[in-house]
Design a protein around this motif. Structure first.
Motif, PDB file in Angstrom:
ATOM      1  N   GLU A 118      48.835  69.234-126.283  1.00 54.56           N
ATOM      2  CA  GLU A 118      47.375  69.386-126.179  1.00 54.56           C
ATOM      3  C   GLU A 118      46.952  70.845-126.260  1.00 54.56           C
ATOM      4  N   ARG A 119      47.737  71.728-125.704  1.00 51.24           N
ATOM      5  CA  ARG A 119      47.349  73.135-125.613  1.00 51.24           C
ATOM      6  C   ARG A 119      47.398  73.853-126.965  1.00 51.24           C
ATOM      7  N   GLU A 165      44.291  75.184-128.452  1.00 50.98           N
ATOM      8  CA  GLU A 165      43.666  76.326-127.780  1.00 50.98           C
ATOM      9  C   GLU A 165      44.142  77.678-128.335  1.00 50.98           C
TER      10      GLU A 165
END
Length: 155
Positions: free
Chosen positions: A48-49, A52
């Protein structure tokens, strides 16, 4: 069998075999580290990161991934050379090529390791810390893998 370079005596077959076996052992050690690192790198975009990361960090990641795969390529290449040429009397060429691949693999492993530190420190602490940490890691690899052996050889 190919003739040795001008000014060098041919090596006995036993020495060539011993040199090749030693190189293969060294390549196995490097291969394990590179394969673990490459496997880890392959999972990163699926976290998920990853979204970012900045565009620059994603590009650094992709560069690291390609460098890790290319390092794997040069570390495994001697196995391919051996498989294709061992029955053709090219063992001395295989050993020389494996030596070059091992050196290229060491450079690749050091580069990938420093680059991974660069990326992780950039994500966690920022660019200045990342550049500092990556430079320190690159310096450590250079000292341990180049300076120490050359100084020891000079004795």
């Amino acid at each position: 069998m190919t003739s040795p370079p001008v000014g060098r005596r041919p090596r006995p077959p036993q020495q060539i075999t011993r040199n090749f076996n030693e190189l293969l052992q060294e390549l196995r050690v490097m291969q394990t580290g590179v394969q673990i690192l490459t496997g880890f790198l392959l999972t990163v975009p699926f976290t998920e990161r990853f979204t970012e990361l900045t565009e620059t960090q994603q590009r650094i990641y992709l560069g690291i991934l390609v460098a890790a795969v290319l390092t794997t390529l040069v570390i495994v290449a001697p196995v391919c050379y051996h498989r294709l040429l061992f029955r053709r009397g090219e063992r001395e060429w295989i050993v020389a090529a494996a030596q070059r691949c091992a050196l290229a693999g060491l450079v690749g492993l050091a580069t990938v390791s420093a680059a991974v530190v660069l990326l992780v420190f950039d994500v966690v602490l920022g660019r200045v810390a990342a550049l500092t940490a990556a430079a320190a890691v690159a310096l450590a690899f250079t000292l341990m893998w180049a300076v120490v052996p050359w100084r020891g050889r000079a004795r």
